[in-house]
Scaffold this motif. Structure first.
Motif, mmCIF file in Angstrom:
data_model
loop_
_atom_site.group_PDB
_atom_site.id
_atom_site.type_symbol
_atom_site.label_atom_id
_atom_site.label_comp_id
_atom_site.label_asym_id
_atom_site.label_seq_id
_atom_site.Cartn_x
_atom_site.Cartn_y
_atom_site.Cartn_z
ATOM 1 N N ARG A 1 0.719 -1.150 -0.132
ATOM 2 C CA ARG A 1 0.015 -0.033 0.070
ATOM 3 C C ARG A 1 0.978 1.322 0.111
ATOM 4 N NH1 ARG A 1 -4.299 -1.829 -2.276
ATOM 5 N NH2 ARG A 1 -5.569 -2.971 -1.248
ATOM 6 N N THR A 2 1.972 1.270 0.736
ATOM 7 C CA THR A 2 2.822 2.488 0.846
ATOM 8 C C THR A 2 4.204 2.028 1.362
ATOM 9 O OG1 THR A 2 2.903 4.735 1.592
ATOM 10 C CG2 THR A 2 2.400 3.010 3.169
ATOM 11 N N VAL A 3 5.071 2.791 1.156
ATOM 12 C CA VAL A 3 6.465 2.820 1.378
ATOM 13 C C VAL A 3 6.813 4.133 1.976
ATOM 14 C CG1 VAL A 3 6.917 1.037 -0.324
ATOM 15 C CG2 VAL A 3 7.519 3.385 -0.679
ATOM 16 N N VAL A 4 7.765 4.008 2.939
ATOM 17 C CA VAL A 4 8.591 5.276 3.507
ATOM 18 C C VAL A 4 9.944 5.335 3.107
ATOM 19 C CG1 VAL A 4 6.996 5.988 4.972
ATOM 20 C CG2 VAL A 4 8.757 4.275 5.814
ATOM 21 N N VAL A 5 10.829 6.073 2.641
ATOM 22 C CA VAL A 5 12.116 5.882 2.264
ATOM 23 C C VAL A 5 12.970 7.072 2.773
ATOM 24 C CG1 VAL A 5 13.634 6.063 0.261
ATOM 25 C CG2 VAL A 5 11.392 5.378 -0.004
ATOM 26 N N SER A 6 14.012 6.510 3.522
ATOM 27 C CA SER A 6 15.323 7.263 4.034
ATOM 28 C C SER A 6 16.329 7.108 3.382
ATOM 29 C CB SER A 6 15.414 7.028 5.480
ATOM 30 O OG SER A 6 14.250 7.217 6.219
ATOM 31 N N MET A 7 16.958 8.199 3.110
ATOM 32 C CA MET A 7 18.305 8.042 2.458
ATOM 33 C C MET A 7 19.459 8.944 3.041
ATOM 34 S SD MET A 7 16.913 8.862 -1.539
ATOM 35 C CE MET A 7 18.303 8.371 -2.094
ATOM 36 N N GLY A 8 20.532 8.245 3.155
ATOM 37 C CA GLY A 8 21.819 9.069 3.363
ATOM 38 C C GLY A 8 22.654 9.582 2.210
ATOM 39 N N LEU A 9 22.858 10.938 2.103
ATOM 40 C CA LEU A 9 23.242 11.493 0.700
ATOM 41 C C LEU A 9 24.433 12.251 0.895
ATOM 42 C CD1 LEU A 9 19.885 13.225 -0.638
ATOM 43 C CD2 LEU A 9 20.719 10.771 -0.946
ATOM 44 N N PRO A 10 25.573 11.630 0.156
ATOM 45 C CA PRO A 10 27.008 12.349 0.199
ATOM 46 C C PRO A 10 26.546 13.663 -0.716
ATOM 47 C CG PRO A 10 26.938 10.549 -1.436
ATOM 48 C CD PRO A 10 25.589 10.436 -0.725
ATOM 49 N N GLY A 11 27.464 14.701 -0.242
ATOM 50 C CA GLY A 11 27.305 16.018 -0.875
ATOM 51 C C GLY A 11 27.704 16.140 -2.369
ATOM 52 N N ASN A 12 28.535 15.281 -2.840
ATOM 53 C CA ASN A 12 28.979 15.077 -4.029
ATOM 54 C C ASN A 12 28.079 14.483 -5.034
ATOM 55 O OD1 ASN A 12 29.579 12.659 -3.455
ATOM 56 N ND2 ASN A 12 31.733 12.716 -4.181
ATOM 57 N N LEU A 13 26.946 14.009 -4.788
ATOM 58 C CA LEU A 13 25.905 13.233 -5.420
ATOM 59 C C LEU A 13 25.056 14.326 -6.355
ATOM 60 C CD1 LEU A 13 24.243 10.419 -6.002
ATOM 61 C CD2 LEU A 13 22.627 11.363 -4.282
ATOM 62 N N PRO A 14 25.308 14.086 -7.697
ATOM 63 C CA PRO A 14 24.203 14.991 -8.513
ATOM 64 C C PRO A 14 22.777 14.952 -7.942
ATOM 65 C CG PRO A 14 25.909 13.584 -9.837
ATOM 66 C CD PRO A 14 26.036 13.016 -8.496
ATOM 67 N N VAL A 15 22.249 16.194 -8.316
ATOM 68 C CA VAL A 15 21.039 16.372 -8.046
ATOM 69 C C VAL A 15 20.347 15.532 -8.917
ATOM 70 C CG1 VAL A 15 18.877 17.888 -7.696
ATOM 71 C CG2 VAL A 15 20.914 18.292 -6.649
#
Length: 340
Positions: free
Chosen positions: A86-100
């Motif tokens: 029915r639904t998902v929740v998503v968490s992310m750890g993002l490095p600063g050099n990751l392209p948007v």
């Protein structure tokens, strides 16, 4: 533009326009919590993580690929319990050099995968991290059905499977040899194996339809390899499971040209081992609630749509026992997060 150039609110404004909401959502993402209806009064809940360098590589996978994979491996876990995602929740750890642009692609892949079942994406979290990390939690609706447990296998039941086997393993081997989907060197069938590794395609609809027909006893998502996951079912159910290699030939035949391309000395042996031990396919194996006939012919038992017979639950066995063609399996195989 990179993640380090934007605020958290800016990043969310890049992601959220791509994401669907769960059907009937009461409070959508954007508040402290999303509020999702639970008509059955129960939710099946599972979570998985993907860590760059362990589960994916950005030189192989686009953001869309990783978003698709992150969703699908969780949707498959819900379906394996007989629950409609029915639904998902998503968490992310993002490095600063990751392209948007990579992050935006991730959101598109996530949404494309969720669209296959009408699943929403209703919340999560973003944090700064040295390593790109994704965590997805799925909530599934059992729709008043009993959950399909890996402990429900019983002697005399047929062991059945829906989906592909060994294709993810073969796709990974091709990537490791330097092949990609874009090189133009591979025939379409082998390019498809790479795509199956990068974007697994679990047969969610067939698994859920079989559960709605109330024909399934035990069921599991095959994510870590057929032998490894069958051993988990056998242990949980305290039974002896016997897999028949003759029922796996359709999967083996697809992989033999890959083995030849890789220059392996025994293509058939490698292909069979890939089918038995390769992970990341996310198909489903199950037992039939109705006891199976003793005959081994492939047409002696009416199967749920999309499933094929691959073996039988033989008899009770304390602690579980796995054989192939009646012989003890000498290798475990499959994916282990701490040994692979």
């Amino acid at each position: 533009m990179y993640v380090r150039d934007l605020t958290e609110d800016d990043l969310l404004s890049v992601i959220t326009p791509h994401l669907p909401h769960a059907e009937g959502v009461i409070v959508p993402s954007g508040d402290d919590c999303a509020v999702i209806p639970a008509p059955d009064g129960r939710y099946a809940v599972s979570t998985d993580m993907l860590v760059e360098g362990h589960h994916f590589r950005r030189d192989w996978s686009s953001g869309t690929d990783v978003g698709w994979r992150a969703a699908m491996q969780n949707l498959a876990d819900a379906a394996a319990m007989g629950a409609t995602p029915r639904t998902v929740v998503v968490s992310m750890g993002l490095p600063g050099n990751l392209p948007v642009s990579w992050l935006e692609g991730f959101a598109r892949g996530l949404a494309e995968a969720c669209a296959s079942t009408g699943c929403g994406v209703d919340g999560g979290d973003l944090v700064a991290s040295e390593t790109l990390t994704v965590s997805v939690t799925v909530m599934g609706d059992l729709e008043r059905r009993e959950p399909r447990l890996r402990s429900a296998a019983r002697p005399g039941q047929a062991l059945i499977h829906c989906g592909v086997l060994g294709r993810g393993c073969a796709g990974l081997k091709l990537l490791e040899r330097g092949y990609t989907r874009e090189t133009g060197v591979l025939p379409p069938t082998q390019t498809g194996l790479i795509d199956d590794f990068l974007r697994p395609k679990p047969p969610l609809a067939q698994a859920l339809d079989a559960c709605r027909e109330n024909r399934i006893g035990a069921m599991m998502d095959v994510s870590d390899g057929l032998i490894r996951d069958a051993r988990r079912m056998a242990k949980a159910s305290n039974v002896w499971i016997d897999i028949r290699s003759s029922y796996l030939e359709q999967h083996v035949e697809v992989l033999i040209p890959v083995a030849r391309r890789l220059g392996l000395s025994d293509p058939w042996e490698w292909a069979m081992k890939a089918v038995l031990t390769g992970g990341e396919d996310h198909g489903f194996f199950a037992t039939l609630e109705r006891p199976a006939e003793r005959a081994w012919g492939p047409h002696t038992l009416a199967l749920p749509e999309g499933f094929s017979r691959i073996g039988e639950v033989r008899e009770a066995h304390a602690g579980g026992f796995i054989t192939v063609d009646g012989r003890t399996v000498e290798y475990g195989g499959g994916w282990d997060h701490f040994q692979s």
